[in-house]
Motif scaffolding. Structure first.
Motif, PDB file in Angstrom:
ATOM      1  N   TYR A 276       0.829  -1.194   0.000  1.00  0.00           N
ATOM      2  CA  TYR A 276       0.000   0.000   0.000  1.00  0.00           C
ATOM      3  C   TYR A 276       0.869   1.252   0.000  1.00  0.00           C
ATOM      4  O   TYR A 276       1.920   1.294   0.650  1.00  0.00           O
ATOM      5  N   PRO A 277       0.449   2.304  -0.696  1.00  0.00           N
ATOM      6  CA  PRO A 277       1.208   3.552  -0.676  1.00  0.00           C
ATOM      7  C   PRO A 277       1.094   4.244   0.681  1.00  0.00           C
ATOM      8  O   PRO A 277       0.150   4.002   1.437  1.00  0.00           O
ATOM      9  N   ASP A 278       2.040   5.132   0.983  1.00  0.00           N
ATOM     10  CA  ASP A 278       1.981   5.864   2.242  1.00  0.00           C
ATOM     11  C   ASP A 278       1.060   7.078   2.098  1.00  0.00           C
ATOM     12  O   ASP A 278       0.431   7.300   1.052  1.00  0.00           O
ATOM     13  N   ILE A 279       0.976   7.888   3.158  1.00  0.00           N
ATOM     14  CA  ILE A 279       0.044   9.014   3.158  1.00  0.00           C
ATOM     15  C   ILE A 279       0.391  10.021   2.074  1.00  0.00           C
ATOM     16  O   ILE A 279      -0.479  10.468   1.309  1.00  0.00           O
ATOM     17  N   SER A 282      -0.399   8.780  -1.380  1.00  0.00           N
ATOM     18  CA  SER A 282      -1.845   8.651  -1.557  1.00  0.00           C
ATOM     19  C   SER A 282      -2.503  10.000  -1.783  1.00  0.00           C
ATOM     20  O   SER A 282      -3.393  10.143  -2.647  1.00  0.00           O
ATOM     21  N   ASP A 297      -7.289   4.338   6.437  1.00  0.00           N
ATOM     22  CA  ASP A 297      -6.192   4.521   7.396  1.00  0.00           C
ATOM     23  C   ASP A 297      -5.953   3.169   8.068  1.00  0.00           C
ATOM     24  O   ASP A 297      -6.448   2.896   9.155  1.00  0.00           O
ATOM     25  N   VAL A 451      -4.079   2.625   2.765  1.00  0.00           N
ATOM     26  CA  VAL A 451      -2.888   3.429   2.933  1.00  0.00           C
ATOM     27  C   VAL A 451      -2.038   2.856   4.064  1.00  0.00           C
ATOM     28  O   VAL A 451      -2.550   2.534   5.144  1.00  0.00           O
ATOM     29  N   ALA A 452      -0.751   2.724   3.811  1.00  0.00           N
ATOM     30  CA  ALA A 452       0.184   2.224   4.821  1.00  0.00           C
ATOM     31  C   ALA A 452       0.539   3.377   5.759  1.00  0.00           C
ATOM     32  O   ALA A 452       1.527   4.090   5.564  1.00  0.00           O
ATOM     33  N   THR A 453      -0.283   3.560   6.751  1.00  0.00           N
ATOM     34  CA  THR A 453      -0.113   4.648   7.703  1.00  0.00           C
ATOM     35  C   THR A 453       0.711   4.188   8.903  1.00  0.00           C
ATOM     36  O   THR A 453       0.816   2.995   9.175  1.00  0.00           O
ATOM     37  N   PRO A 454       1.280   5.127   9.657  1.00  0.00           N
ATOM     38  CA  PRO A 454       1.890   4.753  10.941  1.00  0.00           C
ATOM     39  C   PRO A 454       0.791   4.350  11.926  1.00  0.00           C
ATOM     40  O   PRO A 454      -0.350   4.793  11.807  1.00  0.00           O
ATOM     41  N   ASP A 458       1.028  -1.839  12.136  1.00  0.00           N
ATOM     42  CA  ASP A 458       2.143  -1.637  11.209  1.00  0.00           C
ATOM     43  C   ASP A 458       2.225  -2.827  10.253  1.00  0.00           C
ATOM     44  O   ASP A 458       2.260  -3.985  10.679  1.00  0.00           O
ATOM     45  N   ASP A 460       4.706  -3.409   8.213  1.00  0.00           N
ATOM     46  CA  ASP A 460       6.081  -3.889   8.067  1.00  0.00           C
ATOM     47  C   ASP A 460       6.374  -4.817   9.239  1.00  0.00           C
ATOM     48  O   ASP A 460       6.754  -4.397  10.320  1.00  0.00           O
TER      49      ASP A 460
END
Length: 489
Positions: A276-279, A282, A297, A451-454, A458, A460
Motif C-alpha cells: 500500500y502507498p503511504d500518506i 496517496s 487509514d 494506505v500504509a499509515t503509521p 504496522d 512492516d
C-alpha cells in the motif's frame, strides 16, 4: 419417552493486539453487553442460528453468555477467568450437553494465557467428554493444536471482510449435528504455511483461492476447509497462516486438502503481500482523481486493536490545505462531551486525538465549528447494529471530522450520512479501517485504496517486536515459506 438431546451454546469474543497500548478490561465487554439472551434478537448471529436449528431438530437448548469486546490489548486475567467460568458454570448447571456450539474469535489472549480459545475448549471437553464440540471462528484466528484437539469441528469465516458468519454457523451446525447422530466422523489435518500476512478476499489472488475452496469441499469425504489467516499483531507461538481441513474418517483426504490449499497460498505469497502507498503518495494521487476517493487509514483500525485516535492522516491533510474532505471516526469521548455541551453552531477550540499512546501521534489543536450532535450514532457491522455512542460532526477549514464516544472500525456509510455529511459531494473520504469498510464504501467510491499509515497495525512485520513467535516466517527477513503438517496427537 426419552429425554431430548441437549445443545449448549455460548459466545465469548475479542481479538488481541499484543502491541496495543491499553488492556481489554471488564468495561470493554460491558460496553457491548454480557448477555444470556441477546443473540436471539439478531437472527443472523451464530448463536441465534444454532438455537433455531437446534430447536428445529428437537434439541433442548441452553444458552450461556454472549459477549464481545472491541479488539485491544491483552484481556485482564481476572476478567477472562470470570467470563470463561460463567460459561463453564452454566454448562455444569445444565447438567452437561450432548452438543456444544460456540462463537469464539480465535485470537483472544489474556494475561497469563496466550490461547484463550484452546483453554476454553479444553475445559469444556473435560466437563463433557462425550459431547460433540464445535466453534465458529474469525479467520484472523491463531489455530492452535490445543484448539483442534479439544473440538470435533472448527470452522472460520472464509471472507474478509467477514460477510459469511451466518453461512459458516449453518455449516458448523450441520457437521456437528450429523456427527452427533453418528453419520460423520470428522478427522482434522492442520497445515502450517510458514507465512504471516493480511489477506482481503474481495479481489486478487485471495479471491480465487477462497472461491477454489468450494471445489475442494465437494470431493469425496472432505467436509470443510478453513484458511486461518492468523492475526499478525498477536504475538503467540502459533501466530501465522494455517489451513485446517476435515474429512469423514479419512486422515489422508483431510491432509491432502489442507496441504493443497496451503501450497496455493505459498505460491501466491508475493501477490498476497500488502503493498500500500503511504500518506504522502496517496494524497498526491488523490489530487489527480475525480472524487469521491475513499482511503483507508489501515494502521489505526480499531477493528484490529488500534486506538482509533491517531492524527497522522488528518495532520497531513491540514498541512496541505486540503478541503472538501471527510474523515471518520476519531475515538475521543472528551471532545464529544465538550462539543455536545457547546451545541450545534458553536465555534470551539479542541485538542483532538493523540491520547492513547505513541502509535497515535501527537494531539491536534484545532478551531472547529460544531455541525451536528447525536446521542447515539449507529452503523451496521457485519449485519449487526452497533452503536458508536454520543458522537459529533466537527468542521475545520473545510474538513469534516466525525468524533465518537465508542471505539470501533468503520463498516457503514451511515457514520457520515446520519450526521448530514453527504459523501457523494466530497473529494476525499478517509476511514479508520483495514477492510471492513469495503462492502459499503466501494460502491460509492470512484477510486479507493488502503494506505500504509503509521500506527498500531504496522504492515512492516520486520518492525514488530515478536517475542513468543519465532521470526522464521515469510515475509520476515526474506524467509522462504514451506508447508508443514502439524502433529495433533
Amino acid at each position: 419417552m426419552s429425554a431430548p438431546p441437549r445443545l449448549f451454546i455460548a459466545a465469548l469474543c475479542t481479538e488481541t493486539n499484543s502491541f496495543a497500548p491499553f488492556p481489554t478490561g471488564w468495561s470493554a465487554f460491558e460496553e457491548n453487553g454480557i448477555d444470556r439472551a441477546g443473540s436471539v434478537s439478531d437472527p443472523n448471529s451464530p448463536l441465534a442460528i444454532f438455537r433455531a436449528l437446534g430447536e428445529a431438530d428437537g434439541f433442548a437448548v441452553s444458552e450461556s453468555i454472549s459477549t464481545f469486546a472491541q479488539p485491544g490489548g491483552r484481556t485482564v486475567g481476572q476478567v477472562y477467568a470470570a467470563l470463561r467460568d460463567m460459561i463453564l458454570a452454566d454448562l455444569a448447571a445444565a447438567s452437561g450437553a450432548d452438543m456444544v456450539l460456540l462463537q469464539l474469535h480465535g485470537a483472544m489472549m489474556a494475561e497469563g494465557e496466550d490461547d484463550c480459545e484452546g483453554d476454553i475448549l479444553a475445559r469444556i471437553r473435560a466437563l463433557v467428554p462425550g459431547a460433540v464440540i464445535g466453534a465458529v471462528l474469525d479467520c484472523h484466528c491463531h489455530l492452535t493444536p490445543r484448539m483442534v484437539a479439544a473440538a470435533d469441528c472448527l470452522i472460520a469465516v472464509k471472507e474478509y471482510p467477514h460477510i459469511d458468519f451466518a453461512d459458516r454457523a449453518r455449516e458448523l451446525y450441520a457437521i456437528c449435528a450429523r456427527t452427533h447422530r453418528g453419520e460423520l466422523r470428522p478427522i482434522p489435518a492442520l497445515v502450517e504455511t510458514g507465512m504471516i500476512g493480511i489477506y482481503p478476499t474481495f479481489a486478487g489472488p485471495m479471491r480465487a483461492i477462497v472461491d477454489g475452496l468450494a471445489a475442494i469441499e465437494v470431493r469425496p469425504g472432505v467436509l470443510s476447509v478453513t484458511i486461518a489467516h492468523g492475526f499478525p499483531w498477536g504475538d503467540t507461538a502459533d501466530t501465522g497462516t494455517r489451513v485446517l481441513a476435515y474429512a469423514d474418517g479419512d486422515a489422508a483426504a483431510a491432509q491432502a486438502a489442507a496441504s493443497e490449499v496451503a501450497q496455493s497460498l505459498i505460491t501466491a505469497r508475493e501477490a498476497l503481500r500488502p503493498d500500500y502507498p503511504d500518506i504522502a503518495a496517496s494524497l498526491d494521487r488523490a489530487a489527480t482523481l475525480e472524487g469521491p476517493v475513499v482511503l483507508a487509514d489501515h494502521a489505526d483500525n480499531p477493528g484490529g486493536g488500534a486506538p482509533g485516535d491517531s492524527t497522522f492522516f488528518l495532520r497531513a491533510v491540514i498541512a496541505r490545505g486540503l478541503g472538501n474532505v471527510a474523515i471518520a471516526s476519531f475515538h475521543d469521548p472528551a471532545v464529544v462531551r465538550i462539543a455536545t455541551d457547546a451545541g450545534v453552531g458553536a465555534r470551539i477550540a479542541i485538542r483532538l486525538g493523540g491520547k492513547a499512546g505513541p502509535t497515535s501521534g501527537d494531539p491536534l489543536d484545532l478551531d472547529v465549528e460544531v455541525m451536528a450532535v447525536t446521542p447515539d450514532l449507529g452503523q451496521m457491522a457485519i449485519d449487526v447494529p452497533y452503536s458508536m455512542g454520543p458522537s459529533v460532526w466537527l468542521r475545520h477549514a473545510g474538513i469534516d471530522i466525525v468524533v465518537c464516544s465508542r471505539r470501533a472500525g468503520i463498516f457503514a456509510t451511515s457514520i457520515f450520512e446520519d450526521l448530514g455529511i453527504r459523501l457523494a459531494e466530497r473529494q476525499l473520504v478517509i476511514v479508520k479501517s483495514s477492510s471492513h469498510h469495503e462492502a459499503a464504501f466501494n460502491p460509492i467510491a470512484r477510486h479507493t485504496w488502503k494506505v500504509a499509515t503509521p500506527g498500531a497495525l504496522d504492515l512492516d512485520f520486520n518492525r514488530l517486536s515478536y517475542v513468543r513467535r519465532t521470526r522464521d516466517f515469510y515475509p520476515i527477513d526474506g524467509s522462504r515459506p514451506t508447508a508443514r503438517v502439524i502433529d495433533l496427537t
